[in-house]
Design a protein around this motif. Structure first.
Motif, mmCIF file in Angstrom:
data_model
loop_
_atom_site.group_PDB
_atom_site.id
_atom_site.type_symbol
_atom_site.label_atom_id
_atom_site.label_comp_id
_atom_site.label_asym_id
_atom_site.label_seq_id
_atom_site.Cartn_x
_atom_site.Cartn_y
_atom_site.Cartn_z
ATOM 1 N N LEU A 26 0.827 -1.200 0.000
ATOM 2 C CA LEU A 26 0.000 0.000 0.000
ATOM 3 C C LEU A 26 0.868 1.258 0.000
ATOM 4 C CD1 LEU A 26 -2.813 1.180 0.112
ATOM 5 C CD2 LEU A 26 -2.733 0.998 2.605
ATOM 6 N N SER A 27 1.924 1.289 0.815
ATOM 7 C CA SER A 27 2.814 2.446 0.875
ATOM 8 C C SER A 27 3.480 2.705 -0.475
ATOM 9 C CB SER A 27 3.871 2.216 1.955
ATOM 10 O OG SER A 27 4.806 3.263 1.967
ATOM 11 N N THR A 28 3.996 1.645 -1.113
ATOM 12 C CA THR A 28 4.655 1.786 -2.418
ATOM 13 C C THR A 28 3.671 2.245 -3.481
ATOM 14 O OG1 THR A 28 6.203 0.016 -1.830
ATOM 15 C CG2 THR A 28 6.029 0.589 -4.162
ATOM 16 N N ALA A 29 2.478 1.669 -3.467
ATOM 17 C CA ALA A 29 1.465 2.009 -4.472
ATOM 18 C C ALA A 29 1.061 3.473 -4.375
ATOM 19 C CB ALA A 29 0.248 1.104 -4.314
ATOM 20 N N MET A 30 0.891 3.969 -3.142
ATOM 21 C CA MET A 30 0.463 5.355 -2.985
ATOM 22 C C MET A 30 1.565 6.331 -3.375
ATOM 23 S SD MET A 30 -2.597 4.972 -2.284
ATOM 24 C CE MET A 30 -3.132 6.636 -1.889
ATOM 25 N N ARG A 31 2.820 5.994 -3.087
ATOM 26 C CA ARG A 31 3.929 6.857 -3.514
ATOM 27 C C ARG A 31 3.994 6.944 -5.038
ATOM 28 N NH1 ARG A 31 6.953 4.308 0.549
ATOM 29 N NH2 ARG A 31 8.045 3.070 -1.041
#
Length: 310
Positions: free
Chosen positions: A282-287
């Motif tokens: 989720l963190s990577t996708a949002m960045r």
């Protein structure tokens, strides 16, 4: 066209720009078409054809808006606003001149507070903004004079004159306007400006003599001249340029949609990844989402089986 206009051969420059417009429309090079309209506007201001100059500048801004550009190769948008404020003032449309002055000032809020020749401004600052600042103060002077705001007009004419003396030549089209308007203003201001008036009249005389020398240059050997007669019977219409804008806009839209679809496919693959834990996915996708769409913040909402956001 630009060289001819700078030499004072305005009618020949207009013909050259028509030819350039034909060639660039044929090549479907819309950014070059925009530059031709911009140069044409300068030429028409020099000819005192202010309404025609306004038409050319509006075509520039229309192309810039549809292509989503922040500037063109030869100038910033703020210079176009400065030119529009000047032509609107010279047309006598002071309310419209005020609107374009506000837009120009929004671009130049820092530099407007610096005096010409200030040590706080570097040479690169002048290379980027001296034209716009000159046009702003000249337009402001004309507007103030027409409203009989003498003190304000005097100050803006003074600053415009300072920038005119350091400006590198790209505002050749408004030098005559400055001399005419400022000398007329000083004549009406009485004896207290006699010294300034004499200095400015001497500068105007030197300018007019220089213009005479430039116009005396033989241009008959230029290659385009034998074709100008044919060219004037085959002018590019506004509808043709609008069609070109529409085509380019559709191409850009298609490219954008393809980029978005490619991103969303890759993004979905990332969300479905089995090689990372859920928080890291989720963190990577949002960045990546923030970076691709150039947004400062975004919010991810996950809907559970009860249809409640989490």
């Amino acid at each position: 066209g630009y060289n001819l206009s700078a030499l004072g051969h305005f009618d020949d420059a207009e013909d050259a720009y028509r030819k350039a417009l034909q060639l660039f429309c044929k090549e479907k090079s819309l950014e070059d078409v925009c530059e031709v309209y911009y140069n044409t506007a300068m030429n028409r201001i020099a000819m005192a054809h202010y309404y025609e100059a306004e038409d050319a500048l509006n075509m520039c801004l229309k192309i810039i808006r549809h292509l989503r550009l922040s500037r063109i190769r030869v100038c910033n948008i703020s210079k176009m606003f400065g030119m529009l404020s000047l032509v609107k003032a010279l047309e006598g449309n002071l309310s419209s001149a005020d609107q374009y002055l506000d837009r120009c000032e929004n671009f130049l809020s820092y530099y407007m507070n610096q005096e010409a020749g200030s040590e706080e401004l570097t040479q690169s600052d002048y290379e980027n903004y001296d034209d716009e600042i000159l046009l702003y103060h000249l337009s402001k002077a004309v507007v103030s004079d027409m409203r009989n705001h003498k003190k304000e007009a005097e100050e803006h004419f003074r600053i415009a004159g300072n920038y005119l003396r350091i400006e590198g030549g790209n505002c050749y089209f408004c030098k005559g306007i400055f001399f005419e308007r400022c000398i007329d203003f000083l004549h009406r201001s009485g004896k207290k400006h006699a010294a300034d008036l004499k200095l400015l009249e001497d500068e105007e005389w030197s300018y007019l003599e220089e213009q005479k020398k430039r116009r005396s240059i033989d241009i008959t050997g230029l290659d385009y001249l034998p074709q100008t007669e044919k060219m004037t019977h085959n002018r590019i219409s506004i509808d043709e340029v609008n069609d070109l804008i529409h085509q380019e806009e559709n191409r850009n839209l298609s490219k954008t949609l393809r980029r978005h679809m490619d991103f969303l496919q890759n993004w979905q693959q990332l969300l479905n990844s089995n090689t990372m834990d859920e928080d890291r996915i989720l963190s990577t996708a949002m960045r990546r989402f923030q970076g691709f769409f150039s947004v400062d913040n975004c919010l991810f909402i996950h809907f559970g089986e009860d249809n409640q956001g989490q």
